[in-house]
Scaffold this motif. Structure first.
Motif, mmCIF file in Angstrom:
data_model
loop_
_atom_site.group_PDB
_atom_site.id
_atom_site.type_symbol
_atom_site.label_atom_id
_atom_site.label_comp_id
_atom_site.label_asym_id
_atom_site.label_seq_id
_atom_site.Cartn_x
_atom_site.Cartn_y
_atom_site.Cartn_z
ATOM 1 N N PRO A 8 -10.328 -1.726 10.552
ATOM 2 C CA PRO A 8 -9.350 -1.493 11.616
ATOM 3 C C PRO A 8 -8.134 -0.734 11.111
ATOM 4 O O PRO A 8 -7.747 -0.840 9.934
ATOM 5 C CB PRO A 8 -8.979 -2.897 12.083
ATOM 6 C CG PRO A 8 -9.321 -3.788 10.945
ATOM 7 C CD PRO A 8 -10.501 -3.171 10.269
ATOM 8 N N ALA A 9 -7.530 0.029 11.994
ATOM 9 C CA ALA A 9 -6.358 0.817 11.629
ATOM 10 C C ALA A 9 -5.237 -0.061 11.094
ATOM 11 O O ALA A 9 -4.429 0.370 10.260
ATOM 12 C CB ALA A 9 -5.875 1.619 12.832
ATOM 13 N N GLY A 10 -5.198 -1.305 11.532
ATOM 14 C CA GLY A 10 -4.144 -2.206 11.093
ATOM 15 C C GLY A 10 -4.262 -2.632 9.646
ATOM 16 O O GLY A 10 -3.353 -3.280 9.110
ATOM 17 N N ALA A 11 -5.363 -2.266 8.988
ATOM 18 C CA ALA A 11 -5.542 -2.640 7.585
ATOM 19 C C ALA A 11 -4.886 -1.652 6.626
ATOM 20 O O ALA A 11 -4.944 -1.855 5.414
ATOM 21 C CB ALA A 11 -7.033 -2.736 7.271
ATOM 22 N N PHE A 12 -4.250 -0.608 7.157
ATOM 23 C CA PHE A 12 -3.743 0.458 6.299
ATOM 24 C C PHE A 12 -2.234 0.606 6.417
ATOM 25 O O PHE A 12 -1.630 0.287 7.446
ATOM 26 C CB PHE A 12 -4.394 1.791 6.669
ATOM 27 C CG PHE A 12 -5.895 1.779 6.552
ATOM 28 C CD1 PHE A 12 -6.504 1.918 5.320
ATOM 29 C CD2 PHE A 12 -6.690 1.614 7.671
ATOM 30 C CE1 PHE A 12 -7.890 1.899 5.209
ATOM 31 C CE2 PHE A 12 -8.066 1.596 7.579
ATOM 32 C CZ PHE A 12 -8.667 1.739 6.339
ATOM 33 N N ALA A 13 -1.660 1.144 5.349
ATOM 34 C CA ALA A 13 -0.246 1.517 5.329
ATOM 35 C C ALA A 13 -0.151 2.970 4.869
ATOM 36 O O ALA A 13 -0.725 3.344 3.840
ATOM 37 C CB ALA A 13 0.538 0.616 4.387
ATOM 38 N N VAL A 14 0.559 3.778 5.633
ATOM 39 C CA VAL A 14 0.620 5.220 5.401
ATOM 40 C C VAL A 14 2.075 5.670 5.370
ATOM 41 O O VAL A 14 2.898 5.227 6.188
ATOM 42 C CB VAL A 14 -0.139 5.982 6.510
ATOM 43 C CG1 VAL A 14 0.088 7.486 6.409
ATOM 44 C CG2 VAL A 14 -1.631 5.676 6.431
ATOM 45 N N GLY A 15 2.386 6.552 4.437
ATOM 46 C CA GLY A 15 3.686 7.203 4.404
ATOM 47 C C GLY A 15 3.593 8.597 4.993
ATOM 48 O O GLY A 15 2.657 9.340 4.681
ATOM 49 N N TYR A 16 4.531 8.954 5.858
ATOM 50 C CA TYR A 16 4.479 10.260 6.525
ATOM 51 C C TYR A 16 5.651 11.127 6.084
ATOM 52 O O TYR A 16 6.806 10.700 6.077
ATOM 53 C CB TYR A 16 4.518 10.085 8.037
ATOM 54 C CG TYR A 16 4.542 11.406 8.802
ATOM 55 C CD1 TYR A 16 3.581 12.381 8.574
ATOM 56 C CD2 TYR A 16 5.537 11.673 9.742
ATOM 57 C CE1 TYR A 16 3.600 13.586 9.249
ATOM 58 C CE2 TYR A 16 5.556 12.876 10.446
ATOM 59 C CZ TYR A 16 4.587 13.832 10.189
ATOM 60 O OH TYR A 16 4.610 15.036 10.873
ATOM 61 N N GLY B 36 2.286 0.867 -2.981
ATOM 62 C CA GLY B 36 2.299 0.018 -1.792
ATOM 63 C C GLY B 36 1.725 0.659 -0.549
ATOM 64 O O GLY B 36 1.684 0.016 0.509
ATOM 65 N N LEU B 37 1.274 1.913 -0.672
ATOM 66 C CA LEU B 37 0.687 2.633 0.462
ATOM 67 C C LEU B 37 -0.762 2.991 0.156
ATOM 68 O O LEU B 37 -1.160 3.092 -1.005
ATOM 69 C CB LEU B 37 1.462 3.927 0.753
ATOM 70 C CG LEU B 37 2.933 3.801 1.127
ATOM 71 C CD1 LEU B 37 3.570 5.185 1.196
ATOM 72 C CD2 LEU B 37 3.095 3.070 2.461
ATOM 73 N N ASP B 38 -1.535 3.212 1.219
ATOM 74 C CA ASP B 38 -2.906 3.695 1.047
ATOM 75 C C ASP B 38 -2.968 5.208 0.970
ATOM 76 O O ASP B 38 -3.880 5.757 0.341
ATOM 77 C CB ASP B 38 -3.776 3.206 2.210
ATOM 78 C CG ASP B 38 -3.919 1.696 2.212
ATOM 79 O OD1 ASP B 38 -4.516 1.155 1.271
ATOM 80 O OD2 ASP B 38 -3.390 1.064 3.146
#
Length: 482
Positions: free
Chosen positions: A259-267, A386-388
């Motif tokens: 699920p999308a909620g399993a990820f952390a992304v920096g933009y 700390g990010l994917d």
């Protein structure tokens, strides 16, 4: 089954006996014949060879054998460092228009062993030296979204063929963005893998591809298809001293439904260094917002490290030496070839300028660039902590018109007119981080924009799972798809 059918669906149908490989390949060959002049994606179409290969796959099925995970899938090969024994291999060079490869490279062997049916070779600029696909031999390749605009480069023929339904999979290579830039211009998926994950067969110099990191990788229309192809390509090979074992299952990662909620992304919309056109910022920002709405934790980030002018200088030193070395090796292999002399009129000034700059750098210049690369690598690692992944636009503008120069102004800011100001891709060839490019969306003018998801080294599984979650949140279609 249409030419826009996913490769994974084609392979499943062929392996199950629901469709023959022979039935699959014909609509692709018909479409190539019908639309050959629309984008100018192909250099050589291999109708007879493709039909023979499809019959071989069908015969395996009839004998109860498993032809492989790419059974019957039409595939195109970039006409550069990957080649096929007995098939024309031009490198985009007019003086090598009749050159025929004497062996098949390891990547092509792996793809055919997995069941793929090669339908032809695709266009590239001379030696892949520029991010626009045009050469004196073949002419320009356009994006199917607007054939008067360039498909990007240097894997532009592969990207255009995919987006126009001429093939189901394609190969590409990347020294500064040549997988990602055309993926952005044509709205397809590409994977720039970690260095060494996909072996390269380069002789007589097996060691040259590390500065900057040059890689081979898959191009597809879906994340699942890219993962399926990466499974076939990846893994250690004795032909490549840099190659590493493949420890992941990339197709499973792309289809696991994490699920999308399993990820952390920096933009970062500009990598804190680039001028980026507002239309690109808008499309990429909307795409990242959709990922956040689906549950991904998205945070605005900054990426430190060297300044853009310093990075550009360091990349330029190593990239120009890289291409000068390629020419030296190619001329050793083909004594009749004299790119900077007799054949200078058969190649564009941009290639000659690249070679001239490369020959002006000494060994100390070449090695000193690694200090700046290290600083940028450390900065990316710090940001990824700390990010994917990092989400970054691929290009500063939508696709450029065929024949256009690189921009001298972007978003109201004066820039150099060099390709390094147009691409946000090359810094990650300096650092070696993998990147999956996904379609971000269309501008108001209907032009595609790509987003690169940059992840931890050798963590392609996690990156493909994220890309698949992104794909579910951002559906996509192609011109002419039924």
């Amino acid at each position: 089954m249409t030419p826009f059918q996913p490769a994974a669906d084609i392979a499943r149908a062929v392996r199950a006996g629901d469709r023959s490989a022979t039935e699959v390949v014909e609509p692709f060959l018909d479409r190539i014949a019908e639309r050959a002049d629309v984008t100018n994606a192909f250099v050589t179409v291999l109708e007879d060879r493709a039909r023979e290969r499809a019959r071989e796959v069908d015969a395996q099925i009839e004998r109860g054998e498993d032809p492989g995970p790419l059974a019957g899938v039409p595939l195109a090969v970039k006409d550069l460092t990957e080649h096929i024994e007995g098939v024309r291999n031009t490198y985009g060079l007019e003086p090598l228009s009749d050159n025929v490869a004497e062996e098949t490279t390891v990547t092509v062997r792996r793809l055919e062993a997995a069941g793929a049916v090669i339908v032809g070779t695709t266009n590239t600029p001379e030696l892949g030296h520029t991010p626009l696909t045009y050469n004196e031999l073949q002419g320009p390749t356009g994006t199917p979204f607007d054939p008067d605009r360039n498909a990007g480069g240097s894997s532009g023929g592969s990207a255009a063929a995919l987006a126009d339904g001429l093939t189901a999979l394609a190969t590409g290579s990347d020294v500064g963005g040549s997988l990602r830039n055309p993926a952005s211009c044509c709205g397809v998926v590409s994977v720039k893998p970690s260095f060494g994950l996909v072996p390269k067969q380069t002789r007589p110099d097996a060691f040259y591809s590390h500065s900057p990191f040059g890689v081979l990788g898959p191009m597809a229309r879906t994340v699942e298809d890219a993962g399926l192809m990466l499974d076939a390509l990846a893994g250690q090979s004795d032909v490549d001293p840099f190659s590493v074992p493949a420890e992941g299952d990339y197709h499973d990662a792309a289809t696991a439904g994490v699920p999308a909620g399993a990820f952390a992304v920096g933009y970062t919309p500009d990598l804190d260094r680039f001028a980026v056109e507002e239309s690109v910022r808008t499309v990429c920002g909307t795409a990242v917002d959709a990922l956040a709405d689906a549950g991904t934790a998205v945070a605005d980030v900054t990426v430190g490290g060297p300044s853009k002018p310093d990075m550009t200088f360091d990349y330029g030193k190593q990239a120009t030496v890289y291409f000068a070395t390629i020419v030296d090796r190619l001329e050793d292999e083909h004594p009749e070839l004299d790119i900077e002399g007799e054949h200078a009129g058969d190649v564009p000034p941009s290639l000659l300028n690249t070679l001239g700059m490369g020959r002006g750098h000494g060994a100390d210049d070449y090695m000193d660039a690694n200090v700046g690369r290290t600083a940028f690598y450390d900065a990316v690692e710090d940001t990824l902590d700390g990010l994917d992944a990092l989400a970054v636009p691929v290009l500063a503008t939508p696709p450029l018109p065929n024949g256009a120069d690189f921009p001298t102004e972007i978003d109201g800011e004066n820039v150099s007119g060099l390709p390094m100001d147009w691409m946000l891709s090359w810094p990650f060839n300096m650092s070696g981080h993998p990147a999956v490019t996904v379609p971000a969306g269309l501008t108001d003018d209907g032009l595609p924009v790509g987003l690169q998801l940059v992840g931890h080294r050798y963590d392609e599984e996690r990156l493909l799972s994220l890309a698949a979650a992104y794909e579910r949140a951002n559906p996509w279609s192609y011109p002419g798809a039924e």
